[in-house]
Design a protein around this motif. Sequence first.
Motif, PDB file in Angstrom:
ATOM      1  N   LEU A  70     -12.033  10.958  18.760  1.00  0.00           N
ATOM      2  CA  LEU A  70     -13.215  10.184  18.392  1.00  0.00           C
ATOM      3  C   LEU A  70     -14.355  10.386  19.398  1.00  0.00           C
ATOM      4  O   LEU A  70     -15.514  10.546  19.006  1.00  0.00           O
ATOM      5  CB  LEU A  70     -12.846   8.709  18.293  1.00  0.00           C
ATOM      6  CG  LEU A  70     -13.721   7.806  17.413  1.00  0.00           C
ATOM      7  CD1 LEU A  70     -13.978   8.428  16.055  1.00  0.00           C
ATOM      8  CD2 LEU A  70     -13.063   6.442  17.268  1.00  0.00           C
ATOM      9  N   LEU A  71     -14.029  10.390  20.668  1.00  0.00           N
ATOM     10  CA  LEU A  71     -15.068  10.570  21.689  1.00  0.00           C
ATOM     11  C   LEU A  71     -15.664  11.978  21.635  1.00  0.00           C
ATOM     12  O   LEU A  71     -16.872  12.155  21.815  1.00  0.00           O
ATOM     13  CB  LEU A  71     -14.504  10.281  23.076  1.00  0.00           C
ATOM     14  CG  LEU A  71     -14.313   8.793  23.390  1.00  0.00           C
ATOM     15  CD1 LEU A  71     -13.512   8.610  24.678  1.00  0.00           C
ATOM     16  CD2 LEU A  71     -15.660   8.083  23.498  1.00  0.00           C
ATOM     17  N   ASP A  75     -19.594  12.676  20.894  1.00  0.00           N
ATOM     18  CA  ASP A  75     -20.432  13.463  21.800  1.00  0.00           C
ATOM     19  C   ASP A  75     -21.183  14.555  21.043  1.00  0.00           C
ATOM     20  O   ASP A  75     -22.320  14.898  21.390  1.00  0.00           O
ATOM     21  CB  ASP A  75     -19.587  14.089  22.911  1.00  0.00           C
ATOM     22  CG  ASP A  75     -19.081  13.057  23.907  1.00  0.00           C
ATOM     23  OD1 ASP A  75     -19.676  11.959  23.972  1.00  0.00           O
ATOM     24  OD2 ASP A  75     -18.079  13.341  24.603  1.00  0.00           O
ATOM     25  N   GLU A  76     -20.556  15.079  20.018  1.00  0.00           N
ATOM     26  CA  GLU A  76     -21.157  16.190  19.272  1.00  0.00           C
ATOM     27  C   GLU A  76     -22.032  15.733  18.100  1.00  0.00           C
ATOM     28  O   GLU A  76     -22.907  16.488  17.667  1.00  0.00           O
ATOM     29  CB  GLU A  76     -20.044  17.103  18.743  1.00  0.00           C
ATOM     30  CG  GLU A  76     -19.235  17.786  19.843  1.00  0.00           C
ATOM     31  CD  GLU A  76     -18.022  18.515  19.298  1.00  0.00           C
ATOM     32  OE1 GLU A  76     -17.775  18.418  18.069  1.00  0.00           O
ATOM     33  OE2 GLU A  76     -17.316  19.185  20.089  1.00  0.00           O
ATOM     34  N   ASN A  77     -21.821  14.504  17.618  1.00  0.00           N
ATOM     35  CA  ASN A  77     -22.478  14.111  16.374  1.00  0.00           C
ATOM     36  C   ASN A  77     -23.283  12.818  16.419  1.00  0.00           C
ATOM     37  O   ASN A  77     -23.884  12.441  15.417  1.00  0.00           O
ATOM     38  CB  ASN A  77     -21.416  13.966  15.273  1.00  0.00           C
ATOM     39  CG  ASN A  77     -20.720  15.262  14.959  1.00  0.00           C
ATOM     40  OD1 ASN A  77     -21.225  16.090  14.206  1.00  0.00           O
ATOM     41  ND2 ASN A  77     -19.534  15.456  15.539  1.00  0.00           N
ATOM     42  N   GLY A 249     -18.037   1.683  26.147  1.00  0.00           N
ATOM     43  CA  GLY A 249     -19.255   1.592  25.350  1.00  0.00           C
ATOM     44  C   GLY A 249     -19.372   2.732  24.359  1.00  0.00           C
ATOM     45  O   GLY A 249     -19.684   2.526  23.181  1.00  0.00           O
ATOM     46  N   ASP A 250     -19.118   3.949  24.825  1.00  0.00           N
ATOM     47  CA  ASP A 250     -19.185   5.110  23.934  1.00  0.00           C
ATOM     48  C   ASP A 250     -18.106   5.029  22.857  1.00  0.00           C
ATOM     49  O   ASP A 250     -18.344   5.386  21.696  1.00  0.00           O
ATOM     50  CB  ASP A 250     -19.012   6.408  24.736  1.00  0.00           C
ATOM     51  CG  ASP A 250     -20.264   6.780  25.512  1.00  0.00           C
ATOM     52  OD1 ASP A 250     -21.342   6.221  25.208  1.00  0.00           O
ATOM     53  OD2 ASP A 250     -20.165   7.625  26.425  1.00  0.00           O
ATOM     54  N   PHE A 251     -16.917   4.567  23.242  1.00  0.00           N
ATOM     55  CA  PHE A 251     -15.846   4.478  22.246  1.00  0.00           C
ATOM     56  C   PHE A 251     -16.203   3.472  21.147  1.00  0.00           C
ATOM     57  O   PHE A 251     -16.028   3.752  19.957  1.00  0.00           O
ATOM     58  CB  PHE A 251     -14.517   4.078  22.900  1.00  0.00           C
ATOM     59  CG  PHE A 251     -13.384   4.039  21.911  1.00  0.00           C
ATOM     60  CD1 PHE A 251     -12.699   5.195  21.594  1.00  0.00           C
ATOM     61  CD2 PHE A 251     -13.024   2.857  21.276  1.00  0.00           C
ATOM     62  CE1 PHE A 251     -11.666   5.174  20.649  1.00  0.00           C
ATOM     63  CE2 PHE A 251     -12.008   2.825  20.343  1.00  0.00           C
ATOM     64  CZ  PHE A 251     -11.314   3.989  20.025  1.00  0.00           C
ATOM     65  N   ASN A 252     -16.691   2.290  21.540  1.00  0.00           N
ATOM     66  CA  ASN A 252     -17.062   1.293  20.537  1.00  0.00           C
ATOM     67  C   ASN A 252     -18.158   1.808  19.614  1.00  0.00           C
ATOM     68  O   ASN A 252     -18.111   1.599  18.393  1.00  0.00           O
ATOM     69  CB  ASN A 252     -17.515   0.010  21.230  1.00  0.00           C
ATOM     70  CG  ASN A 252     -16.351  -0.784  21.794  1.00  0.00           C
ATOM     71  OD1 ASN A 252     -15.229  -0.697  21.312  1.00  0.00           O
ATOM     72  ND2 ASN A 252     -16.610  -1.571  22.833  1.00  0.00           N
ATOM     73  N   LYS A 272     -14.096  15.439   6.939  1.00  0.00           N
ATOM     74  CA  LYS A 272     -14.912  15.561   8.156  1.00  0.00           C
ATOM     75  C   LYS A 272     -14.486  14.568   9.229  1.00  0.00           C
ATOM     76  O   LYS A 272     -15.058  14.565  10.315  1.00  0.00           O
ATOM     77  CB  LYS A 272     -16.388  15.343   7.819  1.00  0.00           C
ATOM     78  CG  LYS A 272     -16.965  16.345   6.832  1.00  0.00           C
ATOM     79  CD  LYS A 272     -18.427  16.019   6.543  1.00  0.00           C
ATOM     80  CE  LYS A 272     -19.012  17.002   5.532  1.00  0.00           C
ATOM     81  NZ  LYS A 272     -20.442  16.664   5.233  1.00  0.00           N
ATOM     82  N   CYS A 273     -13.523  13.727   8.925  1.00  0.00           N
ATOM     83  CA  CYS A 273     -13.146  12.654   9.848  1.00  0.00           C
ATOM     84  C   CYS A 273     -12.322  13.192  11.017  1.00  0.00           C
ATOM     85  O   CYS A 273     -11.318  13.886  10.803  1.00  0.00           O
ATOM     86  CB  CYS A 273     -12.345  11.584   9.111  1.00  0.00           C
ATOM     87  SG  CYS A 273     -11.815  10.227  10.185  1.00  0.00           S
ATOM     88  N   PRO A 274     -12.701  12.888  12.245  1.00  0.00           N
ATOM     89  CA  PRO A 274     -11.981  13.400  13.416  1.00  0.00           C
ATOM     90  C   PRO A 274     -10.612  12.765  13.619  1.00  0.00           C
ATOM     91  O   PRO A 274      -9.800  13.282  14.386  1.00  0.00           O
ATOM     92  CB  PRO A 274     -12.921  13.054  14.576  1.00  0.00           C
ATOM     93  CG  PRO A 274     -13.659  11.839  14.105  1.00  0.00           C
ATOM     94  CD  PRO A 274     -13.861  12.065  12.630  1.00  0.00           C
ATOM     95  N   ILE A 275     -10.346  11.635  12.965  1.00  0.00           N
ATOM     96  CA  ILE A 275      -9.047  10.972  13.144  1.00  0.00           C
ATOM     97  C   ILE A 275      -8.297  10.863  11.820  1.00  0.00           C
ATOM     98  O   ILE A 275      -7.493   9.956  11.620  1.00  0.00           O
ATOM     99  CB  ILE A 275      -9.222   9.574  13.788  1.00  0.00           C
ATOM    100  CG1 ILE A 275     -10.221   8.720  13.003  1.00  0.00           C
ATOM    101  CG2 ILE A 275      -9.649   9.709  15.238  1.00  0.00           C
ATOM    102  CD1 ILE A 275     -10.339   7.288  13.530  1.00  0.00           C
TER     103      ILE A 275
END
Length: 490
Positions: A70-71, A75-77, A249-252, A272-275
């Motif tokens: 997810l992180l 970071d990319e999107n 913060g980034d994770f939330n 397209k889902c990363p998880i």
Amino acid sequence: MLASNFKINYSYLAGKLHSPLLPPHHLPAASAAMKRCRQSKSVANETVDVADIEDIGFSGKEIKEIRASLLQWYDENRRDLPWRRISSSGNEGGVEQRERRAYAVWVSEVMLQQTKVQTVIGYFNRWMEKWPTIHHLAQATIEEVNEMWAGLGYYRRARFLLEGAQMIVESGGEFPNTASSLQMVKGIGNYTAGAIASIAFEEAVPVVDGNVVRVVTRLKAISANPKDSKTVKDIWELARKLVDPLRPGDFNQAVMELGATICSPTAPSCSKCPISLQCQALSLSMNQESIKVTDYPTKVPKAKQRHDFSAVSVVEIVEEGSDSKYLLVKRPEEGLLAGLWEFPSVLLEGEAGLTSRRKAIDRFLKQSFGLDMRKSCKLVSREEVGVYVHIFSHIRLKMYIELLTLRKTGLSPTNSNTSGANCIQEKQEETATIKWKYVDEKALSTLGLTSGVRKAYTMIQKFKQDSSVPATARKRRDKKSSTKAPSSIR
């Protein structure tokens, strides 16, 4: 009570299904009462473990995979948003910089409640330009705040922002930096406190909004009522376990971003889902045609909408050689549309005819302002303008709008409250609970107005334009013009 590890053999029900798992609504009555189902490790025996939501959890491996995937995706999107530019520097900088980040997160999160991101961007930029710090905001008036907020709706949010800022400044001016201390500020609840604490101060606490609920319930195929208080509490606990302690913060924000852009309510982009590999709702949907990812979270019937009716009188005061002025009344400081200005209006008991509506308005104007149109002022015209239906989350309000034009006679203005006409008799004792003022057309755009006022004023302007155009020309114009109503004042 059934034990949480209760097992049922469904081999006789499996039939042609690719998986022995059945969706919750297909289970026998004994197990349908349970919150959700999970596939047993013993696939050969075709058994199902049925567990309450509190028994659901993420394994250590799952947590690591979800965090990392997810992180990296975030970071990319992640979208380039103005509040993220302010809050993206982590713990860099001193106290002043951290508090600036916290303030930006607070304003953005409050604005984003019930409002789309693209709508919020412009409001956020204008707000931060006018009140760049919490100290600037604390010096504002509610009228100024409502003016800046006009068009966003749910004005209670704006009032809480102002009162919260004043509370913090009056307490010494130090911005609370933990979720628990933030919740002591008026208007800041669990969600907003978690957002500010994790994004601005790097505290490892979760945030749970509609996007997060959707992602978590799909990850674990939770079919419990997402509005139930116990389910909400359990989802908060699951979200707490997922939060990355190094980048909370980034994770939330990543989870919320995923829900807003990929894991949407009706058309999720699972490819397209990363998880997606960790998503049990997707796994179930791939093995059973009767199950869809969009079955989660469970749909809850909306409460029946209340139908209200009101008579709205746009009272216009005309005076030779001067611009027209309009009578505005301030709504109570508590309740629906608290503290906003509106045209005089009366809540009706139901659908009402023209005579009944006018009697109700006349009674209100006389009792509140001493306005007796048969004795104390000159009536120029009284016209029915039209009907406007305004939809709140729980109320459908049908407003009957009229234009009541009065002519000023005699007395000169002495102050802003009595400058309209001697029709209005200022009675401080009798009208102490009612705040009102006369404003010209220009001032209408500088006050915190209800959306009903803006719509009523738009209808009045269109009505006046139509009335001034000859009938034949009006017909030709209407054929060419768009059916779209003129934009409301801002």
